[in-house]
Each structure stands twice: as C-alpha cells, then as structure tokens.
Design an enzyme around this catalytic site. Sequence first.
Site, PDB file in Angstrom:
ATOM      1  N   ALA A 102      -9.210   1.890  -5.768  1.00 55.58           N
ATOM      2  CA  ALA A 102     -10.493   2.171  -6.434  1.00 55.58           C
ATOM      3  C   ALA A 102     -11.137   3.524  -5.691  1.00 55.58           C
ATOM      4  O   ALA A 102     -11.704   4.290  -6.122  1.00 55.58           O
ATOM      5  CB  ALA A 102     -11.398   1.282  -6.666  1.00 55.58           C
ATOM      6  N   PHE A 132       0.857  -1.228   0.030  1.00 51.55           N
ATOM      7  CA  PHE A 132       0.011   0.057   0.217  1.00 51.55           C
ATOM      8  C   PHE A 132       0.758   1.242  -0.069  1.00 51.55           C
ATOM      9  O   PHE A 132       0.384   2.227   0.176  1.00 51.55           O
ATOM     10  CB  PHE A 132      -0.936  -0.146   1.220  1.00 51.55           C
ATOM     11  N   CYS A 178      -0.456   3.058 -10.820  1.00 53.45           N
ATOM     12  CA  CYS A 178      -1.381   2.298 -10.079  1.00 53.45           C
ATOM     13  C   CYS A 178      -2.965   2.331 -10.258  1.00 53.45           C
ATOM     14  O   CYS A 178      -3.456   1.427 -10.727  1.00 53.45           O
ATOM     15  CB  CYS A 178      -1.178   2.007  -8.755  1.00 53.45           C
ATOM     16  N   ALA A 202      -8.896  -0.758  -2.550  1.00 55.81           N
ATOM     17  CA  ALA A 202      -8.418   0.554  -1.736  1.00 55.81           C
ATOM     18  C   ALA A 202      -8.083   1.576  -2.864  1.00 55.81           C
ATOM     19  O   ALA A 202      -8.269   2.840  -2.507  1.00 55.81           O
ATOM     20  CB  ALA A 202      -7.009  -0.071  -0.966  1.00 55.81           C
TER      21      ALA A 202
HETATM   22  N1  LIG Z   1       4.585   1.855  -7.745  1.00 56.14           N
HETATM   23  C1  LIG Z   1       4.016   1.630  -6.591  1.00 56.14           C
HETATM   24  O1  LIG Z   1       4.184   2.708  -5.707  1.00 56.14           O
HETATM   25  C2  LIG Z   1       3.242   0.435  -6.232  1.00 56.14           C
HETATM   26  C3  LIG Z   1       2.521   0.452  -5.079  1.00 56.14           C
HETATM   27  C4  LIG Z   1       1.993  -0.849  -4.808  1.00 56.14           C
HETATM   28  C5  LIG Z   1       1.626  -1.753  -5.529  1.00 56.14           C
HETATM   29  N2  LIG Z   1       2.476  -1.765  -6.849  1.00 56.14           N
HETATM   30  C6  LIG Z   1       2.230  -3.055  -7.802  1.00 56.14           C
HETATM   31  O2  LIG Z   1       3.459  -3.523  -7.372  1.00 56.14           O
HETATM   32  C7  LIG Z   1       3.892  -4.199  -8.858  1.00 56.14           C
HETATM   33  C8  LIG Z   1       5.193  -3.705  -9.204  1.00 56.14           C
HETATM   34  O3  LIG Z   1       5.160  -2.240  -9.521  1.00 56.14           O
HETATM   35  P1  LIG Z   1       6.378  -1.544  -9.574  1.00 56.14           P
HETATM   36  O4  LIG Z   1       6.239  -0.007  -9.791  1.00 56.14           O
HETATM   37  O5  LIG Z   1       7.581  -1.828  -8.445  1.00 56.14           O
HETATM   38  O6  LIG Z   1       7.047  -1.871 -10.917  1.00 56.14           O
HETATM   39  P2  LIG Z   1       8.461  -1.615 -11.898  1.00 56.14           P
HETATM   40  O7  LIG Z   1       8.232  -1.551 -13.137  1.00 56.14           O
HETATM   41  O8  LIG Z   1       9.192  -0.486 -11.063  1.00 56.14           O
HETATM   42  O9  LIG Z   1       9.260  -3.056 -11.276  1.00 56.14           O
HETATM   43  C9  LIG Z   1       9.047  -4.617 -11.860  1.00 56.14           C
HETATM   44  C10 LIG Z   1      10.370  -5.107 -11.991  1.00 56.14           C
HETATM   45  O10 LIG Z   1      10.205  -6.470 -12.191  1.00 56.14           O
HETATM   46  C11 LIG Z   1      11.018  -6.927 -13.033  1.00 56.14           C
HETATM   47  N3  LIG Z   1      10.489  -8.171 -13.775  1.00 56.14           N
HETATM   48  C12 LIG Z   1       9.553  -8.523 -14.865  1.00 56.14           C
HETATM   49  N4  LIG Z   1       9.322  -9.736 -14.996  1.00 56.14           N
HETATM   50  C13 LIG Z   1      10.595 -10.403 -14.202  1.00 56.14           C
HETATM   51  C14 LIG Z   1      11.009 -11.699 -14.148  1.00 56.14           C
HETATM   52  N5  LIG Z   1      10.351 -12.727 -14.711  1.00 56.14           N
HETATM   53  N6  LIG Z   1      11.858 -11.885 -13.400  1.00 56.14           N
HETATM   54  C15 LIG Z   1      12.699 -10.874 -12.729  1.00 56.14           C
HETATM   55  N7  LIG Z   1      12.161  -9.581 -12.669  1.00 56.14           N
HETATM   56  C16 LIG Z   1      11.350  -9.417 -13.415  1.00 56.14           C
HETATM   57  C17 LIG Z   1      11.139  -5.846 -14.432  1.00 56.14           C
HETATM   58  O11 LIG Z   1      12.291  -5.861 -14.833  1.00 56.14           O
HETATM   59  C18 LIG Z   1      11.061  -4.489 -13.354  1.00 56.14           C
HETATM   60  O12 LIG Z   1      12.156  -4.138 -12.961  1.00 56.14           O
HETATM   61  C19 LIG Z   1       2.890  -3.902  -9.541  1.00 56.14           C
HETATM   62  O13 LIG Z   1       1.638  -4.888  -9.738  1.00 56.14           O
HETATM   63  C20 LIG Z   1       2.043  -2.589  -8.889  1.00 56.14           C
HETATM   64  O14 LIG Z   1       0.666  -2.431  -9.218  1.00 56.14           O
HETATM   65  C21 LIG Z   1       3.165  -0.651  -7.125  1.00 56.14           C
HETATM   66  O1  LIG Z   2      -5.734  14.497  -3.031  1.00 56.93           O
HETATM   67  C1  LIG Z   2      -5.344  14.225  -3.931  1.00 56.93           C
HETATM   68  C2  LIG Z   2      -4.361  13.053  -3.887  1.00 56.93           C
HETATM   69  C3  LIG Z   2      -3.693  12.630  -4.604  1.00 56.93           C
HETATM   70  N1  LIG Z   2      -3.891  13.022  -5.986  1.00 56.93           N
HETATM   71  C4  LIG Z   2      -2.776  12.413  -6.992  1.00 56.93           C
HETATM   72  O2  LIG Z   2      -3.118  11.355  -7.079  1.00 56.93           O
HETATM   73  C5  LIG Z   2      -2.339  10.497  -7.870  1.00 56.93           C
HETATM   74  C6  LIG Z   2      -1.651   9.090  -6.802  1.00 56.93           C
HETATM   75  O3  LIG Z   2      -1.148   9.643  -5.698  1.00 56.93           O
HETATM   76  P1  LIG Z   2      -0.951   8.826  -4.386  1.00 56.93           P
HETATM   77  O4  LIG Z   2      -1.799   7.952  -4.235  1.00 56.93           O
HETATM   78  O5  LIG Z   2      -0.287   9.679  -3.437  1.00 56.93           O
HETATM   79  O6  LIG Z   2       0.268   8.176  -5.043  1.00 56.93           O
HETATM   80  P2  LIG Z   2       0.864   6.477  -5.645  1.00 56.93           P
HETATM   81  O7  LIG Z   2       2.169   6.297  -5.469  1.00 56.93           O
HETATM   82  O8  LIG Z   2       0.002   6.369  -7.086  1.00 56.93           O
HETATM   83  O9  LIG Z   2       0.048   5.670  -4.733  1.00 56.93           O
HETATM   84  C7  LIG Z   2      -1.289   5.090  -4.830  1.00 56.93           C
HETATM   85  O10 LIG Z   2      -0.854   3.876  -5.399  1.00 56.93           O
HETATM   86  C8  LIG Z   2      -0.215   3.109  -4.942  1.00 56.93           C
HETATM   87  C9  LIG Z   2       0.249   1.953  -5.897  1.00 56.93           C
HETATM   88  O11 LIG Z   2      -0.942   0.828  -5.612  1.00 56.93           O
HETATM   89  C10 LIG Z   2      -0.664   2.341  -3.631  1.00 56.93           C
HETATM   90  O12 LIG Z   2       0.133   1.518  -3.130  1.00 56.93           O
HETATM   91  C11 LIG Z   2      -1.012   3.695  -2.563  1.00 56.93           C
HETATM   92  O13 LIG Z   2      -1.894   3.214  -1.608  1.00 56.93           O
HETATM   93  C12 LIG Z   2      -1.826   4.674  -3.424  1.00 56.93           C
HETATM   94  O14 LIG Z   2      -1.956   5.865  -2.606  1.00 56.93           O
HETATM   95  C13 LIG Z   2      -0.985  11.520  -7.941  1.00 56.93           C
HETATM   96  O15 LIG Z   2      -1.248  11.861  -9.253  1.00 56.93           O
HETATM   97  C14 LIG Z   2      -1.509  12.788  -7.076  1.00 56.93           C
HETATM   98  O16 LIG Z   2      -1.091  13.830  -7.624  1.00 56.93           O
HETATM   99  C15 LIG Z   2      -4.732  14.029  -6.235  1.00 56.93           C
HETATM  100  O17 LIG Z   2      -4.768  14.559  -7.449  1.00 56.93           O
HETATM  101  N2  LIG Z   2      -5.404  14.735  -5.102  1.00 56.93           N
END
Ligand SMILES: NC(=O)c1ccc[n+]([C@@H]2O[C@H](COP(=O)([O-])OP(=O)(O)OC[C@H]3O[C@@H](n4cnc5c(N)ncnc54)[C@H](O)[C@@H]3O)[C@@H](O)[C@H]2O)c1
Ligand SMILES: O=c1ccn([C@@H]2O[C@H](COP(=O)(O)OP(=O)(O)O[C@H]3O[C@H](CO)[C@@H](O)[C@H](O)[C@H]3O)[C@@H](O)[C@H]2O)c(=O)[nH]1
Length: 482
Positions: free
Chosen positions: A227, A164, A278, A225
């Site tokens: 959504a 999260f 996301c 969450a």
């Molecule tokens: N970015 C966020 O803030 C965030 C937060 C919560 C959840 N998530 C979820 O977490 C997941 C990862 O997101 P991210 O932002 O870290 O993605 P990212 O693209 O930054 O990282 C994913 C990595 O996985 C690697 N990869 C892909 N297939 C592979 C394999 N078979 N073996 C080894 N490495 C492999 C890629 O090369 C890449 O470096 C997604 O499902 C995303 O929705 C992201």
């Molecule tokens: O009041 C607000 C809050 C956020 N944003 C925008 O919404 C987007 C997402 O922001 P934020 O949620 O803070 O960042 P993320 O890193 O995308 O994090 C979301 O997405 C992640 C990936 O799933 C989750 O893990 C987190 O809980 C969830 O907050 C950004 O463009 C923000 O600028 C607004 O426009 N108004």
Amino acid sequence: MSPRCKKIACIGAGYVGGPTMAMVALKCPDIEVVVVDINEVRIKAWNSEELPIYEPGLDDVVKAARGRNLFFSSDVKRHVGEADIVFVSVNTPTKTRGVGAGKAADLAYWEGAARMIASVSKTSKIVVEKSTVPVKTAEAIEKVLRRNCSDPAVQFEILSNPEFLAEGTAIEDLERPDRVLIGGKETPSGRSAVEVLKSVYEHWVPAERILTANLWSAELSKLTANAFLAQRISSINSISALCEATGADVGQVAHSIGTDSRIGGKFLNASVGFGGSCFQKDILNLVYICETLGLKQVADYWASVVSINDYQKQRFVERVIEAMFNTISGKKITVLGFAFKKDTGDTRETPALDVCQGLLQDNARLYIYDPKVTENQIHADLATPKFEWDHPGSRTPSRKQDSIKVLQDPYEAAQDSHALCVLTEWDEFKKYDYERIYDSMMKPAFVFDGRNILDHERLRKIGFIVYALGKPLDPFIQKPYS
Ligand SMILES: NC(=O)c1ccc[n+]([C@@H]2O[C@H](COP(=O)([O-])OP(=O)(O)OC[C@H]3O[C@@H](n4cnc5c(N)ncnc54)[C@H](O)[C@@H]3O)[C@@H](O)[C@H]2O)c1
Ligand SMILES: O=c1ccn([C@@H]2O[C@H](COP(=O)(O)OP(=O)(O)O[C@H]3O[C@H](CO)[C@@H](O)[C@H](O)[C@H]3O)[C@@H](O)[C@H]2O)c(=O)[nH]1
C-alpha cells in the site's frame, strides 16, 4: 517437529513459488526442495529448457540446482506429505462474486491447499504463508488444518513469511533481500518454528536482515508495504496532472523532493499507472478489511490510491484523443510495451490493458509490440473480463479482434501509424532509430510517452509532437485555456 529442515515442499509453482524455491535450493544444498502445482503444464515447463516465466538470471539459478536438490513435480500429495516445511504460494486473487466481490481476497485456493496438507500429513509440519493474505488468515488456516487431520499426534505450526520480491528483479531481490520477515506465534512451539525457518534463510541472508514479528504484524506488514509503495506512485502521478496544468516538470519535482533523505528518491517515477498482480489486489483487500472492521476513513484513504491510478490511465487516454483532434476513430496507433513493467513478460493488471481498452472504445486500430509478451497473451488479456485473470482455469481463450494486431517488429508496428504510445519502460525503446520511425509515420506524428523514458527534445527536433506525462505541454497540444 524436526529441529532441522531436511525437506521443503512449496505448493504453487508461480512467479513466487518458482524463483523463491530455486534460490532456497541453490543456497541450501543440504535441503531437498520440491515445488508442486496442480497445473501440469506449468510443472512440465519448469522441467524444460523454456521456463514458464521470464525473469533475468532465473535460468542460471534453476539450472544450477534442478536435479540436484531442486525438483518440480505434480505429485502434490506425496511431496507435501514428506516435507518438514510446506510453503504455500498459491494465488490469492480478488473475489469476483459474492460477498466482498471486487475487493476481498479469494482464499479458496489457500483453503484447498490447507485441506490437502491436513489430509496427507503423517508427520508434524511447519506451514508457511508465502502468499499475500488478509491479516488473521493464519487463524482460519490453523482451524482448517487441525480439524482435517485424522492423526492427533500431527502438529502444525503456522508462520507468516511474506514475499517482497518485485518482478524483473526477483533473483536480485531474493539473493540480497532488504529483509526477510518471519511471523510466528509467541509460544514455545511457535518460537521454535521461527528458528527452524530462520535457519533456512541464514544459509545466505545476514542474521540482522531476518526480522521476526508476531503473526498478525507479519501478515499486515505485507499489505502495508504494498500500500505504501503504490501510494507513492499515486502521489507522484497526482502531482503529474498538476504539473501539466501549471508548467512544472514532474521529473524535477520528484528529484527535488527525493533528495530529502526522509522522503527518498525511489518509487517516484510518474507513469501511466501502476500495474502488476499485487498492488491493486492488495490495496483493495486492505480497504475491504478496514471496511469490515468499521474503519471507513481508513478504507477511504487507501481506496483513493486505486482511484488516482484509474484516473491516471483514463487521463492518458483522454490526452491521446484530445491531442489527435478529438478523434482516433480508424486511426492506427502503435503501442510500445504491454507488460506491466520492463524485464518481465507478465501482463497481470498491466496499465496497458486499460489504456488499450480506452483507445479501442474510441475506435482506434492498435498495433502492439512488446519484446516479451506473446501475441496470444495480448489477445487473451484484451478479451478477459476484469478480475477474472488471476483465477486458474478461468482465462478466456485468445480471441483475435480485427482492430488489434500484434507485431514482432517495432518498425513494422510503427509503419503508417498516427501515434506511438509508450506504455512499458523497456530499455530497448530508448535505442530505436526514431528518424526512420518518423519517416514511416502519418503526419503529424505523435509520441505519447507514458513512462517518460524517451529523449523528448530529440524527438521534437525530428518533428514529432510529444506528450510526456507531467511535463510542460507541447504548444501543439495545449488547450487554448490551459
Ligand atoms: N508475483 C509477485 O511478484 C508476488 C510477489 C510477492 C507476493 N506475491 C503473492 O504470492 C502469491 C502467489 O503469487 P504468484 O504471482 O506466484 O501467483 P501465480 O498465479 O503465478 O502462481 C500460483 C500457482 O499456484 C497454483 N495453485 C493454486 N492452487 C493450488 C493447489 N491447491 N495446489 C497446488 N497448486 C495450486 C496455481 O496453479 C499457480 O500455478 C499471491 O498471494 C501473490 O499476491 C506475488
Ligand atoms: O516509480 C515507480 C515504480 C513503479 N511503478 C510501476 O508500479 C508497478 C509495480 O512495480 P514494482 O513494484 O516494481 O513490481 P511488482 O513486481 O509489482 O512488485 C511489487 O509487488 C510485489 C508483490 O506483492 C511485492 O513483493 C514487491 O515488493 C512490490 O514492489 C509497475 O507497473 C511499475 O511500472 C511506477 O509507475 N513508478
């Protein structure tokens, strides 16, 4: 199954895998943590002084644990083979072609990782879904693991442990999470796997913040969450349009409703639209799941959150064009901020991209400044087709367009410009010398504040024509009939 975890491998050294595992390693010195990735450039960067992602506080956490019990490696098979717990944190992008294109999650990277885990496992393992996945993914993954492992003595227990963290505050979120959610099977081995993972988090997360659930609830909670969070932004953004049409102020409305403890004040900042890797991806995935289950009304309800977001970006572009006498052709427009939010260099699904594309369509010349996004990244983003951005290897090479310039200095970016568009809420934008900027600009000089972070009254006193989202319209840009 090992009752205590001695070694963790995490597949995927991205925005989630890197920071999450760095925190686990920092807090659990008794566990060896190895983050592996097929992307060798990324692994090299994690082992260098210049980490591949910018996140406040991340450098310190990595430096404290790297080389002690935290390692980054491209020897994927060896470390996965040796681990007791394997976190899978690979990307789960939106499908770009075939059935469900533009909505469904593409699980090819996940399935590839699962096949690899099965093929290298000589001991039983807990496999943890860290990536955000469609509900019921664990069922499919379990089948892939079982059918691809040649040793019948090897057992796999699958857990859902969605992440999260939000970018920009990842370290804070990981250190003091509102909750950690662990979903597992309601069987003796499922429950014992949940306990093993719980014992890892209990190194630093208070027990009452570690929630357990069944697998499907945990998987669905993550999509829900995101959504709900995105829905709040689209709700307040829809009201911002109504505010502009009526003379109400969206900041005042948000404050008034946010003080109701049932509503709460967070995530009510009207903006040019939400971005990030996301929200849109996960809602589209939710919509697709509902559609395939025949829940059309539910699908339509959640799809509207994305429609309002698209509308908000489009509305902003139209405001800019309308205010500037219905033509921006050949005009220089300064874009302040390209990242999807402040304190990150991440541009995935940034609203700035759609706004810039909209302005370019009307023939504007864009001068873009962002404190953390590189010139190459901006050019590559503006050349990459929608939905391709999250597929490793498919990134379009940076191709410079004549109408786009990326500057390292905001004052230079604003020189001779007709308008400033604030598209990311970077704190430094509030501190600029706007008198100096105004003096260097063409007149009338416009400010379009897509994040409502500037001092609009002060800017008006300087001489700017100001448009601020959801605020009473400046008489200069008011339509005669509004
Ligand atoms: N970015 C966020 O803030 C965030 C937060 C919560 C959840 N998530 C979820 O977490 C997941 C990862 O997101 P991210 O932002 O870290 O993605 P990212 O693209 O930054 O990282 C994913 C990595 O996985 C690697 N990869 C892909 N297939 C592979 C394999 N078979 N073996 C080894 N490495 C492999 C890629 O090369 C890449 O470096 C997604 O499902 C995303 O929705 C992201
Ligand atoms: O009041 C607000 C809050 C956020 N944003 C925008 O919404 C987007 C997402 O922001 P934020 O949620 O803070 O960042 P993320 O890193 O995308 O994090 C979301 O997405 C992640 C990936 O799933 C989750 O893990 C987190 O809980 C969830 O907050 C950004 O463009 C923000 O600028 C607004 O426009 N108004």
